[in-house]
Design a protein around this motif. Structure first.
Motif, PDB file in Angstrom:
ATOM      1  N   ASP A   1       0.861  -1.263  -0.020  1.00 42.83           N
ATOM      2  CA  ASP A   1       0.080   0.085   0.050  1.00 42.83           C
ATOM      3  C   ASP A   1       0.918   1.248  -0.101  1.00 42.83           C
ATOM      4  OD1 ASP A   1      -2.344  -1.353   0.080  1.00 42.83           O
ATOM      5  OD2 ASP A   1      -2.470  -1.586   2.393  1.00 42.83           O
ATOM      6  N   GLY A   2       1.926   1.442  -0.876  1.00 43.57           N
ATOM      7  CA  GLY A   2       2.856   2.656  -0.979  1.00 43.57           C
ATOM      8  C   GLY A   2       3.770   2.494   0.143  1.00 43.57           C
ATOM      9  N   ARG A   3       3.847   1.622   1.089  1.00 40.68           N
ATOM     10  CA  ARG A   3       4.736   1.711   2.267  1.00 40.68           C
ATOM     11  C   ARG A   3       5.723   0.571   1.946  1.00 40.68           C
ATOM     12  NH1 ARG A   3       1.516   0.885   7.187  1.00 40.68           N
ATOM     13  NH2 ARG A   3       3.196  -0.458   7.714  1.00 40.68           N
ATOM     14  N   THR A   4       7.181   0.918   2.260  1.00 39.82           N
ATOM     15  CA  THR A   4       7.918  -0.067   2.051  1.00 39.82           C
ATOM     16  C   THR A   4       8.196  -0.954   3.431  1.00 39.82           C
ATOM     17  OG1 THR A   4       9.190   1.118   0.583  1.00 39.82           O
ATOM     18  CG2 THR A   4      10.382  -0.700   1.683  1.00 39.82           C
ATOM     19  N   VAL A   5       8.014  -2.194   3.553  1.00 37.55           N
ATOM     20  CA  VAL A   5       8.113  -3.083   4.759  1.00 37.55           C
ATOM     21  C   VAL A   5       9.427  -3.983   4.592  1.00 37.55           C
ATOM     22  CG1 VAL A   5       7.099  -4.980   5.910  1.00 37.55           C
ATOM     23  CG2 VAL A   5       5.704  -3.143   4.708  1.00 37.55           C
ATOM     24  N   ASN A   6      10.413  -3.626   5.635  1.00 38.68           N
ATOM     25  CA  ASN A   6      11.497  -4.637   5.751  1.00 38.68           C
ATOM     26  C   ASN A   6      11.140  -5.949   6.068  1.00 38.68           C
ATOM     27  OD1 ASN A   6      13.497  -2.863   4.820  1.00 38.68           O
ATOM     28  ND2 ASN A   6      13.129  -1.738   6.921  1.00 38.68           N
ATOM     29  N   ILE A   7      11.492  -6.988   5.552  1.00 40.29           N
ATOM     30  CA  ILE A   7      11.482  -8.566   5.700  1.00 40.29           C
ATOM     31  C   ILE A   7      12.706  -9.091   6.450  1.00 40.29           C
ATOM     32  CG2 ILE A   7      10.702 -10.620   5.025  1.00 40.29           C
ATOM     33  CD1 ILE A   7       9.311  -9.263   2.699  1.00 40.29           C
ATOM     34  N   SER A   8      12.512  -9.415   7.609  1.00 43.51           N
ATOM     35  CA  SER A   8      13.786 -10.086   8.376  1.00 43.51           C
ATOM     36  C   SER A   8      13.442 -11.732   8.499  1.00 43.51           C
ATOM     37  CB  SER A   8      14.182  -9.438   9.653  1.00 43.51           C
ATOM     38  OG  SER A   8      14.668  -8.051   9.348  1.00 43.51           O
ATOM     39  N   VAL A   9      14.578 -12.450   8.603  1.00 40.01           N
ATOM     40  CA  VAL A   9      14.336 -13.867   8.811  1.00 40.01           C
ATOM     41  C   VAL A   9      15.098 -14.372   9.973  1.00 40.01           C
ATOM     42  CG1 VAL A   9      14.520 -16.128   7.688  1.00 40.01           C
ATOM     43  CG2 VAL A   9      13.908 -14.256   6.196  1.00 40.01           C
ATOM     44  N   LYS A  10      14.488 -14.729  11.000  1.00 42.14           N
ATOM     45  CA  LYS A  10      15.108 -15.568  12.068  1.00 42.14           C
ATOM     46  C   LYS A  10      15.508 -16.807  11.989  1.00 42.14           C
ATOM     47  CE  LYS A  10      15.197 -15.084  16.833  1.00 42.14           C
ATOM     48  NZ  LYS A  10      16.457 -15.097  17.306  1.00 42.14           N
ATOM     49  N   CYS A  11      16.739 -17.196  12.035  1.00 43.53           N
ATOM     50  CA  CYS A  11      17.258 -18.593  11.574  1.00 43.53           C
ATOM     51  C   CYS A  11      17.007 -19.643  12.611  1.00 43.53           C
ATOM     52  CB  CYS A  11      18.574 -18.462  11.042  1.00 43.53           C
ATOM     53  SG  CYS A  11      18.979 -17.403   9.820  1.00 43.53           S
ATOM     54  N   GLU A  12      15.831 -19.812  13.232  1.00 41.91           N
ATOM     55  CA  GLU A  12      15.765 -20.849  14.281  1.00 41.91           C
ATOM     56  C   GLU A  12      16.275 -22.118  14.042  1.00 41.91           C
ATOM     57  OE1 GLU A  12      15.095 -20.288  17.608  1.00 41.91           O
ATOM     58  OE2 GLU A  12      14.378 -18.164  17.314  1.00 41.91           O
ATOM     59  N   HIS A  13      16.330 -22.410  12.594  1.00 41.54           N
ATOM     60  CA  HIS A  13      16.854 -23.759  12.348  1.00 41.54           C
ATOM     61  C   HIS A  13      18.245 -24.077  12.647  1.00 41.54           C
ATOM     62  CE1 HIS A  13      17.860 -21.248   8.981  1.00 41.54           C
ATOM     63  NE2 HIS A  13      18.656 -22.150   8.712  1.00 41.54           N
ATOM     64  N   LEU A  14      19.043 -23.004  13.145  1.00 40.27           N
ATOM     65  CA  LEU A  14      20.349 -23.257  13.482  1.00 40.27           C
ATOM     66  C   LEU A  14      20.617 -23.155  15.029  1.00 40.27           C
ATOM     67  CD1 LEU A  14      21.722 -20.281  11.156  1.00 40.27           C
ATOM     68  CD2 LEU A  14      21.752 -22.663  10.804  1.00 40.27           C
ATOM     69  N   GLY A  15      19.450 -23.328  15.690  1.00 46.30           N
ATOM     70  CA  GLY A  15      19.522 -23.441  17.140  1.00 46.30           C
ATOM     71  C   GLY A  15      19.670 -24.913  17.458  1.00 46.30           C
ATOM     72  N   ALA A  16      19.777 -25.188  18.533  1.00 43.16           N
ATOM     73  CA  ALA A  16      20.177 -26.657  19.056  1.00 43.16           C
ATOM     74  C   ALA A  16      19.177 -27.517  18.775  1.00 43.16           C
ATOM     75  CB  ALA A  16      20.426 -26.930  20.703  1.00 43.16           C
ATOM     76  N   MET A  17      17.585 -26.932  18.874  1.00 38.49           N
ATOM     77  CA  MET A  17      16.544 -27.955  18.863  1.00 38.49           C
ATOM     78  C   MET A  17      15.960 -27.793  17.271  1.00 38.49           C
ATOM     79  SD  MET A  17      15.626 -29.891  21.258  1.00 38.49           S
ATOM     80  CE  MET A  17      13.980 -30.489  20.869  1.00 38.49           C
ATOM     81  N   ARG A  18      16.710 -26.955  16.435  1.00 39.63           N
ATOM     82  CA  ARG A  18      16.407 -26.583  15.052  1.00 39.63           C
ATOM     83  C   ARG A  18      14.698 -25.957  14.760  1.00 39.63           C
ATOM     84  NH1 ARG A  18      21.123 -27.118  14.394  1.00 39.63           N
ATOM     85  NH2 ARG A  18      22.091 -28.893  13.728  1.00 39.63           N
ATOM     86  N   THR A  19      14.210 -25.497  16.125  1.00 40.75           N
ATOM     87  CA  THR A  19      12.909 -24.905  15.923  1.00 40.75           C
ATOM     88  C   THR A  19      12.630 -23.926  16.935  1.00 40.75           C
ATOM     89  OG1 THR A  19      10.505 -25.466  16.258  1.00 40.75           O
ATOM     90  CG2 THR A  19      11.896 -26.860  17.438  1.00 40.75           C
ATOM     91  N   PHE A  20      11.664 -23.084  16.514  1.00 37.83           N
ATOM     92  CA  PHE A  20      11.366 -21.881  17.667  1.00 37.83           C
ATOM     93  C   PHE A  20      10.318 -22.552  18.676  1.00 37.83           C
ATOM     94  CE2 PHE A  20       7.827 -21.898  14.447  1.00 37.83           C
ATOM     95  CZ  PHE A  20       6.759 -21.894  15.122  1.00 37.83           C
ATOM     96  N   LYS A  21       9.601 -23.607  18.585  1.00 39.21           N
ATOM     97  CA  LYS A  21       8.588 -24.031  19.295  1.00 39.21           C
ATOM     98  C   LYS A  21       9.149 -24.556  20.677  1.00 39.21           C
ATOM     99  CE  LYS A  21       5.036 -25.253  15.826  1.00 39.21           C
ATOM    100  NZ  LYS A  21       4.237 -26.295  15.477  1.00 39.21           N
ATOM    101  N   VAL A  22      10.439 -24.684  20.688  1.00 38.77           N
ATOM    102  CA  VAL A  22      11.290 -25.015  22.029  1.00 38.77           C
ATOM    103  C   VAL A  22      11.095 -23.869  23.139  1.00 38.77           C
ATOM    104  CG1 VAL A  22      13.623 -24.259  21.368  1.00 38.77           C
ATOM    105  CG2 VAL A  22      13.112 -25.999  23.389  1.00 38.77           C
ATOM    106  N   ARG A  23      11.187 -22.607  22.633  1.00 44.32           N
ATOM    107  CA  ARG A  23      11.076 -21.417  23.477  1.00 44.32           C
ATOM    108  C   ARG A  23       9.691 -21.354  24.190  1.00 44.32           C
ATOM    109  NH1 ARG A  23      15.484 -18.684  22.102  1.00 44.32           N
ATOM    110  NH2 ARG A  23      16.424 -19.277  20.276  1.00 44.32           N
ATOM    111  N   GLY A  24       8.576 -21.607  23.333  1.00 38.33           N
ATOM    112  CA  GLY A  24       7.011 -21.614  23.839  1.00 38.33           C
ATOM    113  C   GLY A  24       6.823 -22.808  25.001  1.00 38.33           C
ATOM    114  N   ALA A  25       7.498 -24.018  24.695  1.00 40.63           N
ATOM    115  CA  ALA A  25       7.356 -25.067  25.515  1.00 40.63           C
ATOM    116  C   ALA A  25       8.194 -24.866  26.948  1.00 40.63           C
ATOM    117  CB  ALA A  25       7.862 -26.270  24.854  1.00 40.63           C
ATOM    118  N   GLU A  26       9.485 -24.269  26.733  1.00 43.44           N
ATOM    119  CA  GLU A  26       9.951 -23.691  27.986  1.00 43.44           C
ATOM    120  C   GLU A  26       9.218 -22.746  28.764  1.00 43.44           C
ATOM    121  OE1 GLU A  26      12.798 -23.013  30.942  1.00 43.44           O
ATOM    122  OE2 GLU A  26      12.872 -24.649  29.264  1.00 43.44           O
ATOM    123  N   ILE A  27       8.727 -21.827  28.069  1.00 39.29           N
ATOM    124  CA  ILE A  27       7.957 -20.679  28.988  1.00 39.29           C
ATOM    125  C   ILE A  27       6.670 -21.358  29.686  1.00 39.29           C
ATOM    126  CG2 ILE A  27       6.479 -18.915  28.864  1.00 39.29           C
ATOM    127  CD1 ILE A  27       9.692 -18.186  29.137  1.00 39.29           C
TER     128      ILE A  27
END
Length: 98
Positions: A35-61
């Motif tokens: 819509d006429g605005r520039t949106v920056n897109i970033s990618v978080k590389c959770e696949h590089l973590g020990a469990m290879r997933t972001f879901k471990v953080r939610g399970a921990e909390i």
């Protein structure tokens, strides 16, 4: 059931998680015109973590919050059993958090 997440909850989760898990890198992927605005897109590389997933953080909390609530009630956690309907990433995260 309704859950309200307050800014203090996010800060508490961040503070706990940074002491438990290594940071995973993120990088600028590109931009998108919306819509006429520039949106920056970033990618978080959770696949590089020990469990290879972001879901471990939610399970921990979730595990931490359940344990804290039960301990606050004077419960003995030695026989506590946690179950997940997932057999994938979330289940692996719950196993690690437990």
């Amino acid at each position: 059931m309704t859950f309200t997440v307050l800014p203090k909850d996010i800060i508490a989760a961040y503070t706990h998680l940074r002491d438990v898990f290594d940071s995973t890198p993120s990088f600028h992927y590109g931009t998108l015109d919306v819509d006429g605005r520039t949106v920056n897109i970033s990618v978080k590389c959770e696949h590089l973590g020990a469990m290879r997933t972001f879901k471990v953080r939610g399970a921990e909390i979730a595990t931490k919050n359940i344990a804290s609530a039960l301990l606050g009630q004077g419960s003995d956690l030695s026989g506590l059993e946690l179950v997940t309907a997932s057999a994938g990433n979330h289940a692996q995260g719950l196993a690690l958090a437990s």
